[in-house]
Design a protein around this motif. Structure first.
Motif, PDB file in Angstrom:
ATOM      1  N   MET A   1      33.908  42.534  38.951  1.00  0.00           N
ATOM      2  CA  MET A   1      32.333  42.624  38.892  1.00  0.00           C
ATOM      3  C   MET A   1      31.762  41.364  38.355  1.00  0.00           C
ATOM      4  N   SER A   2      30.766  40.949  38.886  1.00  0.00           N
ATOM      5  CA  SER A   2      30.029  39.734  38.404  1.00  0.00           C
ATOM      6  C   SER A   2      28.732  39.828  38.734  1.00  0.00           C
ATOM      7  N   ARG A   3      27.709  39.393  38.095  1.00  0.00           N
ATOM      8  CA  ARG A   3      26.400  39.190  38.470  1.00  0.00           C
ATOM      9  C   ARG A   3      26.222  37.697  38.785  1.00  0.00           C
ATOM     10  N   ASN A   4      27.422  36.789  38.690  1.00  0.00           N
ATOM     11  CA  ASN A   4      27.373  35.671  39.036  1.00  0.00           C
ATOM     12  C   ASN A   4      27.350  35.160  40.547  1.00  0.00           C
ATOM     13  N   LYS A   6      26.713  32.517  42.464  1.00  0.00           N
ATOM     14  CA  LYS A   6      27.547  31.465  42.878  1.00  0.00           C
ATOM     15  C   LYS A   6      28.899  31.295  42.692  1.00  0.00           C
ATOM     16  N   LEU A   7      29.550  31.901  41.563  1.00  0.00           N
ATOM     17  CA  LEU A   7      30.714  32.105  41.279  1.00  0.00           C
ATOM     18  C   LEU A   7      31.495  32.985  42.369  1.00  0.00           C
ATOM     19  N   MET A   8      30.833  34.085  42.807  1.00  0.00           N
ATOM     20  CA  MET A   8      31.422  35.083  43.700  1.00  0.00           C
ATOM     21  C   MET A   8      31.650  34.296  45.378  1.00  0.00           C
ATOM     22  N   ARG A   9      30.524  33.335  45.640  1.00  0.00           N
ATOM     23  CA  ARG A   9      30.599  32.716  46.776  1.00  0.00           C
ATOM     24  C   ARG A   9      31.520  31.615  46.731  1.00  0.00           C
ATOM     25  N   GLU A  10      31.652  31.190  45.419  1.00  0.00           N
ATOM     26  CA  GLU A  10      32.751  29.892  45.608  1.00  0.00           C
ATOM     27  C   GLU A  10      34.257  30.474  45.624  1.00  0.00           C
ATOM     28  N   GLU A  26      31.294  42.544  47.684  1.00  0.00           N
ATOM     29  CA  GLU A  26      30.046  43.308  48.322  1.00  0.00           C
ATOM     30  C   GLU A  26      29.230  43.803  46.972  1.00  0.00           C
ATOM     31  N   ILE A  27      27.927  43.713  47.431  1.00  0.00           N
ATOM     32  CA  ILE A  27      26.775  43.863  46.523  1.00  0.00           C
ATOM     33  C   ILE A  27      26.627  45.324  46.343  1.00  0.00           C
ATOM     34  N   VAL A  28      26.756  45.781  44.906  1.00  0.00           N
ATOM     35  CA  VAL A  28      26.946  47.180  44.564  1.00  0.00           C
ATOM     36  C   VAL A  28      25.782  47.377  43.348  1.00  0.00           C
ATOM     37  N   ASP A  29      25.628  48.757  43.285  1.00  0.00           N
ATOM     38  CA  ASP A  29      24.511  48.717  41.954  1.00  0.00           C
ATOM     39  C   ASP A  29      25.296  49.825  40.898  1.00  0.00           C
ATOM     40  N   GLU A  30      26.583  49.979  41.147  1.00  0.00           N
ATOM     41  CA  GLU A  30      27.291  50.631  40.068  1.00  0.00           C
ATOM     42  C   GLU A  30      28.558  49.996  39.678  1.00  0.00           C
ATOM     43  N   PRO A  31      29.179  49.559  38.496  1.00  0.00           N
ATOM     44  CA  PRO A  31      28.341  50.107  37.334  1.00  0.00           C
ATOM     45  C   PRO A  31      27.080  49.408  36.726  1.00  0.00           C
ATOM     46  N   TYR A  32      26.711  48.145  37.467  1.00  0.00           N
ATOM     47  CA  TYR A  32      25.571  47.526  37.441  1.00  0.00           C
ATOM     48  C   TYR A  32      25.440  46.755  38.742  1.00  0.00           C
ATOM     49  N   LEU A  33      24.006  46.278  38.939  1.00  0.00           N
ATOM     50  CA  LEU A  33      23.829  45.560  40.018  1.00  0.00           C
ATOM     51  C   LEU A  33      24.604  43.898  39.955  1.00  0.00           C
ATOM     52  N   GLY A  34      25.595  43.765  40.790  1.00  0.00           N
ATOM     53  CA  GLY A  34      26.381  42.773  41.161  1.00  0.00           C
ATOM     54  C   GLY A  34      27.061  42.760  42.017  1.00  0.00           C
ATOM     55  N   TYR A  35      28.259  42.026  42.009  1.00  0.00           N
ATOM     56  CA  TYR A  35      29.054  41.768  43.056  1.00  0.00           C
ATOM     57  C   TYR A  35      30.489  42.064  42.721  1.00  0.00           C
ATOM     58  N   LYS A  36      30.850  42.808  43.687  1.00  0.00           N
ATOM     59  CA  LYS A  36      32.199  43.560  43.295  1.00  0.00           C
ATOM     60  C   LYS A  36      33.200  43.100  44.333  1.00  0.00           C
ATOM     61  N   VAL A  37      34.662  42.714  43.685  1.00  0.00           N
ATOM     62  CA  VAL A  37      35.812  42.109  44.553  1.00  0.00           C
ATOM     63  C   VAL A  37      36.842  43.285  44.442  1.00  0.00           C
ATOM     64  N   HIS A  38      37.306  43.740  45.394  1.00  0.00           N
ATOM     65  CA  HIS A  38      38.628  44.689  45.076  1.00  0.00           C
ATOM     66  C   HIS A  38      39.641  43.851  45.254  1.00  0.00           C
ATOM     67  N   LEU A  39      40.435  43.885  44.081  1.00  0.00           N
ATOM     68  CA  LEU A  39      41.736  43.073  43.873  1.00  0.00           C
ATOM     69  C   LEU A  39      42.913  43.764  44.082  1.00  0.00           C
TER      70      LEU A  39
END
Length: 180
Positions: A1-4, A6-10, A26-39
């Motif tokens: 998870m990240s709110r950044n 630019k980092l997620m796009r890079e 994907e953009i999610v709102d849990e556990p906070y509003l940010g970007y989620k990557v499934h690893l």
């Protein structure tokens, strides 16, 4: 998870002059509003399975990304529990180190799904009968399943078409594309 963003796009998208494509977050709102990557996926009976991404295709690259960006990246499991890198590594590595259990292919009624009729599935066996060991390597499982289908003359569909390979440094597996 990240709110950044630019980092997620890079690391997890292809940005062109006019658009962003091949988005692996994907953009999610849990556990906070940010970007989620499934690893990674941990399943009983299997080695850890990681999803290859644009810039990440080995566990060392996952580690490098997470440690380099630790102030901008958080690690969560599907239940919302947060992990430090050390806790995450321990969880994944310990999952891969379970005691090896011998298995063999059989074509019979599966006691877990008896209403489905006979089908190809794995059963416990002795060391001498073993064709494969659990926790299963995804690549090896797929190869041995195909051989078992030929041996038993089974024409049922193989559930997994995934391309899998082993991590060069850890007892983990990798796959192309998304997984559930």
């Amino acid at each position: 998870m990240s709110r950044n963003k630019k980092l997620m796009r890079e690391y997890f998208a292809v940005e062109t002059e006019y658009t962003i494509k091949d988005i692996e977050y994907e953009i999610v709102d849990e556990p906070y509003l940010g970007y989620k990557v499934h690893l990674c996926k941990l399943s009983a009976g299997w080695r850890p399975l990681f999803q290859r991404h644009k810039t990440i295709s080995t566990f060392k690259e996952v580690e490098e990304f997470c440690l380099k960006n630790k102030s901008m990246v958080s690690i969560y499991d599907e239940y919302g529990r947060r992990y430090t890198w050390k806790q995450y590594f321990k969880k994944v590595y310990n999952h891969s180190q379970r005691k090896a259990e011998p298995r063999k292919w059989i074509y019979d009624i599966d006691p877990i799904f008896p209403d489905n009729g006979p089908r190809l599935h794995m059963a416990s066996c002795t060391e001498q009968e073993a064709e494969i060991y659990m926790p299963f390597c995804h690549r090896e499982y797929n190869e041995k399943e195909k051989l078992a289908k030929e041996r038993f003359h089974v024409h049922e569909r193989i559930w997994s078409d995934e391309k899998s390979w082993e991590d060069p440094d850890y007892p983990f597996d990798w796959t192309e594309g998304e997984f559930c």
